[in-house]
Design a protein around this motif. Sequence first.
Motif, PDB file in Angstrom:
ATOM      1  N   PRO A 482       0.825  -1.215   0.000  1.00 59.61           N
ATOM      2  CA  PRO A 482       0.000   0.000   0.000  1.00 59.61           C
ATOM      3  C   PRO A 482       0.857   1.263   0.000  1.00 59.61           C
ATOM      4  O   PRO A 482       1.953   1.282   0.574  1.00 59.61           O
ATOM      5  CB  PRO A 482      -0.812  -0.121   1.299  1.00 59.61           C
ATOM      6  N   VAL A 483       0.345   2.304  -0.631  1.00 63.90           N
ATOM      7  CA  VAL A 483       1.097   3.563  -0.681  1.00 63.90           C
ATOM      8  C   VAL A 483       1.158   4.225   0.687  1.00 63.90           C
ATOM      9  O   VAL A 483       2.003   5.099   0.929  1.00 63.90           O
ATOM     10  CB  VAL A 483       0.478   4.532  -1.715  1.00 63.90           C
ATOM     11  N   ALA A 484       0.290   3.810   1.575  1.00 67.74           N
ATOM     12  CA  ALA A 484       0.326   4.239   2.979  1.00 67.74           C
ATOM     13  C   ALA A 484      -0.495   3.229   3.773  1.00 67.74           C
ATOM     14  O   ALA A 484      -1.400   2.603   3.225  1.00 67.74           O
ATOM     15  CB  ALA A 484      -0.236   5.652   3.147  1.00 67.74           C
ATOM     16  N   PRO A 485      -0.197   3.035   5.038  1.00 67.95           N
ATOM     17  CA  PRO A 485      -0.947   2.061   5.827  1.00 67.95           C
ATOM     18  C   PRO A 485      -2.447   2.348   5.819  1.00 67.95           C
ATOM     19  O   PRO A 485      -2.882   3.487   5.982  1.00 67.95           O
ATOM     20  CB  PRO A 485      -0.360   2.227   7.239  1.00 67.95           C
ATOM     21  N   GLY A 486      -3.236   1.296   5.590  1.00 67.41           N
ATOM     22  CA  GLY A 486      -4.687   1.424   5.639  1.00 67.41           C
ATOM     23  C   GLY A 486      -5.340   1.955   4.387  1.00 67.41           C
ATOM     24  O   GLY A 486      -6.562   2.129   4.353  1.00 67.41           O
ATOM     25  N   VAL A 519      -9.086  13.353   1.497  1.00 68.36           N
ATOM     26  CA  VAL A 519      -8.959  13.348   2.960  1.00 68.36           C
ATOM     27  C   VAL A 519      -7.544  13.789   3.310  1.00 68.36           C
ATOM     28  O   VAL A 519      -6.566  13.134   2.927  1.00 68.36           O
ATOM     29  CB  VAL A 519      -9.247  11.949   3.529  1.00 68.36           C
ATOM     30  N   ASP A 520      -7.420  14.901   4.013  1.00 65.98           N
ATOM     31  CA  ASP A 520      -6.106  15.491   4.267  1.00 65.98           C
ATOM     32  C   ASP A 520      -5.149  14.530   4.945  1.00 65.98           C
ATOM     33  O   ASP A 520      -3.967  14.463   4.600  1.00 65.98           O
ATOM     34  CB  ASP A 520      -6.265  16.754   5.118  1.00 65.98           C
ATOM     35  N   ALA A 521      -5.632  13.778   5.922  1.00 67.31           N
ATOM     36  CA  ALA A 521      -4.742  12.862   6.642  1.00 67.31           C
ATOM     37  C   ALA A 521      -4.210  11.772   5.717  1.00 67.31           C
ATOM     38  O   ALA A 521      -3.028  11.407   5.776  1.00 67.31           O
ATOM     39  CB  ALA A 521      -5.484  12.237   7.824  1.00 67.31           C
ATOM     40  N   ASP A 522      -5.075  11.255   4.843  1.00 68.25           N
ATOM     41  CA  ASP A 522      -4.625  10.239   3.880  1.00 68.25           C
ATOM     42  C   ASP A 522      -3.641  10.849   2.891  1.00 68.25           C
ATOM     43  O   ASP A 522      -2.654  10.206   2.495  1.00 68.25           O
ATOM     44  CB  ASP A 522      -5.822   9.665   3.127  1.00 68.25           C
ATOM     45  N   ARG A 523      -3.924  12.061   2.490  1.00 68.70           N
ATOM     46  CA  ARG A 523      -3.038  12.753   1.549  1.00 68.70           C
ATOM     47  C   ARG A 523      -1.630  12.878   2.132  1.00 68.70           C
ATOM     48  O   ARG A 523      -0.633  12.565   1.480  1.00 68.70           O
ATOM     49  CB  ARG A 523      -3.620  14.131   1.246  1.00 68.70           C
TER      50      ARG A 523
END
Length: 538
Positions: A482-486, A519-523
């Motif tokens: 994944p490009v980031a966790p979750g 979503v800013d946090a995902d970004r």
Amino acid sequence: MPHLNTDATRLNAARRARELDALRSGDGTTHVDLVVIGAGVTGAGIALDAATRGLDVLIVDAHDIAFGTSRWSSKLAHGGLRYLATGNVGIARRSALERGILMGTTAPHLTRAITQVVPVQDRYTGGQKTAPRVGFIAGDALRVAARTPSTTLPPSRTVSSRRVAELCPAVDTSDLRFGYVNHDGQLIDDARLVTALVRTAAGYGARVVTHCRAVEAHGHSVVLQDVLDEGSSPVTVSAGAVVNATGVWAGQLDPQVTVRPSRGTHLVIDSAAVGNPTGALTVPVPGHTSRFCFILPQQLGRCYVGITDEDLGTDIIPDVPDVPDSDVQWILDVVNQALAVDLTTDDVLGAFAGLRPLVQFTDGASDGEPTSTADLSRDHVILTGQDEDATLVTVTGGKLTEYRLMAEQTVDLVADLLRETGATPGPCLTTGIPLVGAPGSAGVRDVRPSDLAGLPASMVERFGHEAPAVLRTCPVDRPLEPVAPGIDTVRAEFAWHVTHEAALTVEDLIDRRSRIGLVDADRDACLATAQEILDAVG
């Protein structure tokens, strides 16, 4: 039928540089049949239609593919029910026809049937309780008339309160009697549709240059400026015709057009906040029988909640509209009427607003103005320029679902103009042309269901039958990480966006090829990966 060159569907930084170099080498003498300004869904559809008719096409955009309104929709391929309720039978019929083409031929891999659920609760008026069922029956008639099979879109029906709660677990059941269920078309993502259109147009010979602004546009020429290299010299390209497909910004290139934008706002929430629905909850707007808000299940474990219809005026039109607090609260107030839980601003992970390009005409009122943007026509207009700019064609207005028809009608007009100069464009073919990644399209005809079975389901949803190639050709390590966790987007997808889908910047990657940036946090979580992959393969 023209042949699609699958190698030519690869759009990347090197391809863009070659296209710009070729235009510059002409020193103002480079000539194409058609320049399309604007790489939203309308411009992309026009480029594909024109290229498949044998025309030499150049499509440019000051920003990116699907930068404007085309990425801010409800992600629905509407059958036009709302327009039946307001008496716009023509728009409703066309929408149903185009929805069938989109779901059956053009992009079956990027569309799916979504279950729309209207709970019948004691709290609503008699009109609000009965109007949806009448509308759904009329929608069934439109579906049948459009020859869309029930295997694609099942007929509407009345369902029990228990079934309503299964489809939409957050619904308030205290006064729930039963519900109505209808099926409409939903896009996996609107920006992915536009990207597939542009790549398919490129496969049929269209030149594609993003991040390149048309600083001047006339009937037979455009002047382009490379936005990524502002110090470079402008490039002049001559053309048989020029199409202004810039949507809400159409008036900046054609002063005879007045667009009065309507702001449509959506909220982004965690799907778990409303019980992970599989159906789209449909809630009537107080005081209306033909306006609704929706809670729409989406990719990435999210739901989009909307939509507003607010007049933005005709003055300054922003590139990316802000979402005012008043829109957020209005949407929450409407949908909370039907919920057992109260959504609050704390549940809102993000928000976005799109601008509908509504063409302003007077309606005979004393002040010459419609009462609201909700009263303005959703129909599109196609206008030719004046005098020496007679071959500058502007198309604006309309709905995403009708993009293909808008493109066909625009290129029909362009073809007539070009025939006066001796050109011989062919007929429209787009009702039978699948986009890249669609089952049976060129390049993926050998892909079998077993080839898709072992891949992440979300990847198959977003790339269709190209998904095996996304993984097989991945030039970076740990392709399935994944490009980031979750987040259910993997590194191979980011790499494909760069090597095949013209992603040139981090914003292209995060905000348009994927929708992580809503979503800013995902970004923030995937910024480093995006930059790493862009540096490695861009």
